[in-house]
Scaffold this motif. Structure first.
Motif, PDB file in Angstrom:
ATOM      1  N   LYS A 232       1.508 -19.050  31.251  1.00 31.63           N
ATOM      2  CA  LYS A 232       0.503 -18.350  30.438  1.00 31.63           C
ATOM      3  C   LYS A 232       1.017 -17.947  29.056  1.00 31.63           C
ATOM      4  O   LYS A 232       0.498 -18.390  28.021  1.00 31.63           O
ATOM      5  N   ASN A 233       2.022 -17.089  29.002  1.00 33.67           N
ATOM      6  CA  ASN A 233       2.519 -16.613  27.715  1.00 33.67           C
ATOM      7  C   ASN A 233       3.304 -17.672  26.968  1.00 33.67           C
ATOM      8  O   ASN A 233       3.340 -17.676  25.725  1.00 33.67           O
TER       9      ASN A 233
ATOM     10  N   ILE B 126       0.782 -19.654  24.998  1.00 32.71           N
ATOM     11  CA  ILE B 126       0.320 -18.919  23.818  1.00 32.71           C
ATOM     12  C   ILE B 126       1.332 -19.073  22.685  1.00 32.71           C
ATOM     13  O   ILE B 126       0.970 -19.328  21.524  1.00 32.71           O
ATOM     14  N   ASP B 127       2.612 -18.944  23.011  1.00 28.35           N
ATOM     15  CA  ASP B 127       3.668 -19.084  22.015  1.00 28.35           C
ATOM     16  C   ASP B 127       3.710 -20.507  21.459  1.00 28.35           C
ATOM     17  O   ASP B 127       3.810 -20.711  20.242  1.00 28.35           O
TER      18      ASP B 127
END
Length: 263
Positions: free
Chosen positions: A227-228, A231-232
């Motif tokens: 998930k994160n 995003i990155d």
């Protein structure tokens, strides 16, 4: 047993506002992974068909018999979890995303115990509109219990490597050149179609390249693996290329060389 014959469960997924897949996590149905390694991955790892063809060529050229050449053509790269993970990723990406990998890069190794450089995944992908583009990607295999594992971070981690692929034009040019050289003489008409169309799209639009990162794990599925990190990745690529992440959960522990023993 091909990858598309393996029962895979969708554990989680994320799509954008237009329904385009950004990342997903899938898992092998219980007890299916060992058979997949034995029947699908092991022959590819050993490059059995290609070695048999090359041995016949060597017999014709030298006049030696098969027994004299057997030891030479039985040579294969050292068995490792990270290479198993790369081949697992190839077969899953092929079956799930209409991708095609046409060349076993281990054939280029002068030292069977060394590692390939450039990118882990080098091939083609057919997009939803039918266009064929180059597909480049990175694969990380991990038995860590953190979410996400350490292989997703740092200069040697997946996200940094994908950003490097997506923003380093010289590296992309080298990959395009490499795959063109390897596929140019391929007699398979489908491969010829792929290389022709992908090259045409690349020349017209350098952002046509599809980037993918594949995480192969033996732990329980967890969306925080991607998930994160996605995003990155998306922020740092900044629309220069299509990007996608995939997590594959084997449902079979790699502890004590369990995966290597099946190869």
């Amino acid at each position: 047993m091909e990858a598309n014959e393996i029962s895979l469960d969708l554990e989680y997924e994320k799509r954008d506002e237009n329904g385009k897949l950004e990342y997903e996590g899938i898992s092998f149905v219980e007890d299916k992974f060992p058979a997949f390694l034995k029947q699908t991955i092991s022959p590819i790892y050993k490059d059995e068909d290609y070695n048999a063809q090359m041995k016949e060529v060597a017999i014709d050229m030298t006049g030696f018999d098969s027994e004299n050449l057997q030891a030479v053509f039985d040579t294969m790269p050292k068995v490792s979890n990270f290479r198993i993970g790369e081949l697992v990723a190839e077969k899953i990406v092929e079956s799930r995303y209409s991708a095609k990998f046409t060349y076993n890069s281990d054939r280029d190794l002068k030292n069977p115990n060394s590692n390939n450089t450039g990118a882990d995944l080098v091939g083609f992908i057919e997009m939803e509109d039918g266009a064929v583009n180059f597909l480049f990607g990175e694969v990380k295999t991990s038995e860590e219990h953190t979410n996400p594992p350490g292989v997703m971070y740092g200069s040697t981690g997946m996200i940094d490597q994908l950003v490097e692929l997506g923003t380093n034009s010289d590296k992309l040019k080298s990959l395009v050149k490499w795959i063109f050289i390897k596929c140019n003489s391929d007699k398979d008409l489908l491969v010829q179609k792929y290389i022709r169309e992908a090259m045409q799209h690349y020349v017209k639009d350098r952002s046509s390249i599809q980037l993918i990162g594949v995480l192969v794990r033996d732990t329980n599925p967890n969306e925080m693996d991607l998930k994160n990190r996605y995003i990155d990745l998306k922020k740092r690529i900044n629309g220069q290329h299509n990007v996608q992440l995939l997590a594959v959960y084997s449902n079979y522990k790699m502890k004590d060389g369990a995966w290597e023993k099946l190869i």
